[in-house]
Design a protein around this motif. Structure first.
Motif, PDB file in Angstrom:
ATOM      1  N   GLU A 198      40.292  27.093  28.018  1.00 39.00           N
ATOM      2  CA  GLU A 198      39.944  28.118  29.004  1.00 39.00           C
ATOM      3  C   GLU A 198      39.802  27.522  30.402  1.00 39.00           C
ATOM      4  OE1 GLU A 198      40.130  31.202  28.434  1.00 39.00           O
ATOM      5  OE2 GLU A 198      40.323  31.091  26.256  1.00 39.00           O
ATOM      6  N   LEU A 199      39.334  26.286  30.497  1.00 40.59           N
ATOM      7  CA  LEU A 199      39.264  25.621  31.799  1.00 40.59           C
ATOM      8  C   LEU A 199      40.672  25.452  32.376  1.00 40.59           C
ATOM      9  CD1 LEU A 199      36.543  22.904  31.066  1.00 40.59           C
ATOM     10  CD2 LEU A 199      36.310  24.877  32.596  1.00 40.59           C
ATOM     11  N   GLY A 200      41.609  25.061  31.520  1.00 39.88           N
ATOM     12  CA  GLY A 200      43.000  24.929  31.962  1.00 39.88           C
ATOM     13  C   GLY A 200      43.587  26.252  32.408  1.00 39.88           C
ATOM     14  N   LYS A 201      43.240  27.325  31.698  1.00 44.68           N
ATOM     15  CA  LYS A 201      43.729  28.649  32.072  1.00 44.68           C
ATOM     16  C   LYS A 201      43.146  29.081  33.414  1.00 44.68           C
ATOM     17  CE  LYS A 201      43.729  31.711  28.657  1.00 44.68           C
ATOM     18  NZ  LYS A 201      43.267  32.388  27.420  1.00 44.68           N
ATOM     19  N   SER A 202      41.880  28.727  33.651  1.00 37.96           N
ATOM     20  CA  SER A 202      41.252  29.049  34.938  1.00 37.96           C
ATOM     21  C   SER A 202      41.988  28.367  36.083  1.00 37.96           C
ATOM     22  CB  SER A 202      39.781  28.619  34.931  1.00 37.96           C
ATOM     23  OG  SER A 202      39.038  29.374  33.996  1.00 37.96           O
ATOM     24  N   VAL A 203      42.353  27.115  35.873  1.00 35.36           N
ATOM     25  CA  VAL A 203      43.109  26.375  36.892  1.00 35.36           C
ATOM     26  C   VAL A 203      44.471  27.042  37.111  1.00 35.36           C
ATOM     27  CG1 VAL A 203      44.199  24.158  37.435  1.00 35.36           C
ATOM     28  CG2 VAL A 203      41.931  24.203  36.402  1.00 35.36           C
ATOM     29  N   ARG A 204      45.104  27.489  36.028  1.00 33.59           N
ATOM     30  CA  ARG A 204      46.418  28.128  36.134  1.00 33.59           C
ATOM     31  C   ARG A 204      46.358  29.416  36.952  1.00 33.59           C
ATOM     32  NH1 ARG A 204      48.495  28.933  30.564  1.00 33.59           N
ATOM     33  NH2 ARG A 204      47.485  30.970  30.570  1.00 33.59           N
ATOM     34  N   ARG A 205      45.251  30.134  36.836  1.00 33.41           N
ATOM     35  CA  ARG A 205      45.129  31.391  37.585  1.00 33.41           C
ATOM     36  C   ARG A 205      45.172  31.156  39.096  1.00 33.41           C
ATOM     37  NH1 ARG A 205      42.265  33.295  32.973  1.00 33.41           N
ATOM     38  NH2 ARG A 205      40.362  32.148  33.475  1.00 33.41           N
ATOM     39  N   SER A 206      44.848  29.943  39.531  1.00 32.51           N
ATOM     40  CA  SER A 206      44.923  29.618  40.957  1.00 32.51           C
ATOM     41  C   SER A 206      46.303  29.053  41.324  1.00 32.51           C
ATOM     42  CB  SER A 206      43.834  28.614  41.333  1.00 32.51           C
ATOM     43  OG  SER A 206      44.048  27.380  40.663  1.00 32.51           O
ATOM     44  N   LYS A 207      47.248  29.121  40.383  1.00 28.22           N
ATOM     45  CA  LYS A 207      48.621  28.644  40.551  1.00 28.22           C
ATOM     46  C   LYS A 207      48.715  27.124  40.726  1.00 28.22           C
ATOM     47  CE  LYS A 207      50.893  32.862  42.052  1.00 28.22           C
ATOM     48  NZ  LYS A 207      51.914  33.439  42.933  1.00 28.22           N
TER      49      LYS A 207
END
Length: 552
Positions: A198-207
């Motif tokens: 989920e931390l990785g997904k959060s980073v992905r949301r910021s492109k």
């Protein structure tokens, strides 16, 4: 006495050994569940239940597997068996409450949740933890957070609680709070790999795609078989590909390779196959999707979601009748709330391709669910208009214009008016007499264009033509005149337009029609307009004849 004592001790050792084995097996089941190896988790739990039919926790976690994989009825039955097998174990009541909550039976959910709390020990936070997860499933994030905060107050060192809090915050669109919760969860328990996911997904949301990929690769460095990390790498590379069109093909190839590894590291259960199918839709890999859907159908003909995939893939691969059948099968097997706008969008287009005009009503349902589907209908309407299927084109343009935020809304209104106009023109005189409402709709569409784009001359030209047909031929009220006059005025502001023969021809039409109207009421004005026609186009035959009839 010593013999008896040794026997008792031996018995205790045996019990402890068996308990340890089963505890490990339950841990294995949870680990498989977390790694999205649902079939393996299910197999372990069923064996545990067979060996320990009175242990309530095995039923609860098996019910959770069923719930996760969308077998709600099986989940419900399993939780009920858990209650029957061990009425003092609280979590199966939470399971039953979750089923009631998802069925929108708030009272039934509360009864079960209250029962679970009454049975829980003072320092047991699990009922609140799983109640929080239930409310996350029901998308009631505020209530979920309330229960999870209670679970945290009982045990502030429980990483699972922070992981669930992160999920609730994400649902509530509180991304910063979610990131903090996931980070705390992973700091507390390094085995909570989903928190790291989920931390990785959060980073992905910021492109920040590279940084996101680094997070997932860090997980794989510690556990190379953790399937969700491969899936999220695939999703990251897909998003990355969309963000960098010049590298699209290379990154999409990598995305598909990562999804292949995801499949290899799950047990290729139906759920993991469905996740893969969802990704194939995103990637536009419809031939692969059709093959995957057909394989899934062989595994489980009862799961309706498979028919959705078959319907989508069949449409994209040009098998329109098969698409209609598959999507109708899907919709007949699921609850109405599970049918999304995209389902109707595919069904409507498939029907039209199969020459079934009821596809329009399916497309209308798609737009009713999500107005974003209005915009792409413009192209479908254009196809029908080009093919001179004006009645059908009008219906499609009517849907296309239902979204006022669409980028093509003015264009679509113009062609909506044109479709109505030509539809009317193609009818027999007897039918035309009873079809004036079509002209009223055409006039309304052209009116919209003239209001939104007042310098577009053709909207006034067609309003004039429509109003000429709406007028009483025997006792004309000149309904067309102001629109022809406006057409002339707009063209006067566009002198460059006169280089186009079409505009000269239409301008002559405007002069002649205004002149014809004034022949009855103002002959001087009529002559003025006919002379304008002749000056514009000396080859025009109507204006000279009209002037002769006026004695000039």
């Amino acid at each position: 006495m010593k013999v008896i004592k040794r026997a008792v001790q031996a018995g205790l050792v045996g019990v402890l050994t068996v308990t340890a084995v089963f505890a490990q097996n339950l841990a294995d089941a949870k680990k498989a569940f977390d790694a999205e190896q649902y079939q393996q988790a299910k197999t372990i739990l069923k064996k545990l239940i067979a060996a320990q039919p009175a242990a309530g926790e095995n039923y609860f976690f098996l019910g959770n597997v069923y719930l996760k994989t969308n077998y709600t009825d099986s989940a419900k039955a399993t939780y009920s068996k858990g209650v029957s097998s061990d009425a003092e174990y609280p979590l199966n009541y939470v399971g039953q409450g979750t089923i009631e909550l998802l069925a929108k039976n708030a009272a039934g959910a509360k009864t079960n949740f209250d029962k679970a709390i009454s049975l829980a020990k003072k320092k047991d936070n699990t009922p609140y933890l799983y109640m929080g997860k239930a409310y996350i499933l029901a998308k009631d994030y505020t209530t979920a957070i309330t229960h999870l905060e209670k679970a945290k107050s009982i045990n502030e060192k429980d990483g699972e609680v922070y992981l669930a809090l992160g999920d609730a915050y994400i649902g509530d669109k509180k991304n910063s709070e979610a990131y903090g919760a996931y980070r705390t969860a992973f700091d507390m328990d390094k085995n909570l790999l989903r928190a790291k996911i989920e931390l990785g997904k959060s980073v992905r949301r910021s492109k920040a795609f590279k940084e996101s990929a680094d997070e997932f690769n860090a997980i794989l460095a510690t556990n190379a078989n953790y399937a969700p990390a491969y899936r999220e790498l695939a999703e990251t590379y897909y998003e990355w590909a969309k963000d960098q069109p010049n590298e699209y093909n290379a990154k999409m190839k990598q995305a598909l390779e990562f999804y292949g590894k995801y499949m290899d590291n799950t047990d290729r259960s139906l759920d993991s196959r469905m996740r893969y199918a969802d990704f194939l839709i995103l990637a536009g890999e419809y031939k692969a999707l059709e093959q995957e859907a057909q394989q899934m159908a062989q595994l489980d003909k009862a799961n309706p979601r498979i028919y959705r995939y078959l319907g989508y893939a069949a449409f994209e691969n040009g098998h329109f009748e098969e698409s209609v059948k598959a999507l109708n099968d899907f919709m007949s097997k699921v609850e109405p709330e599970r049918v999304i706008g995209q389902d109707y969008y595919y069904l409507g287009r498939a029907k039209l391709k199969a020459n079934d005009t009821s596809g329009v009503s399916s497309l209308a349902k798609a737009v009713a669910i999500d107005s974003a589907y209005a915009e792409p209908l413009s192209e479908l309407a254009k196809e029908q208009f080009t093919g001179k299927n004006y009645e059908l084109a009008a219906k499609l343009y009517q849907l296309a214009t239902s979204n006022s935020a669409s980028k093509t809304v003015i264009y679509d209104h113009f062609y909506l008016g044109m479709a109505y106009y030509f539809d009317y023109a193609g009818k027999t005189p007897d039918v035309q007499k009873a079809s004036k409402d079509i002209l009223v709709k055409a006039d309304s569409a052209f009116s919209y264009v003239s209001q939104k784009s007042p310098t577009t001359p053709d909207s006034y030209l067609y309003r004039a033509r429509v109003n000429r047909l709406l007028d009483d031929e025997q006792n004309s009220k000149g309904l067309m005149v102001p629109f022809y006059e406006k057409y002339i005025a707009v063209l006067a502001e566009k002198p460059e337009a006169m280089a186009d023969a079409r505009y000269k021809k239409n301008l002559a039409e405007a002069y002649n029609n205004i002149g014809a109207y004034y022949m009855r009421t103002n002959q001087a004005k009529a002559k003025e307009y006919f002379n304008k026609t002749i000056a514009l186009d000396p080859t025009n035959t109507y204006a000279p004849e009209a002037l002769k009839s006026l004695g000039n």
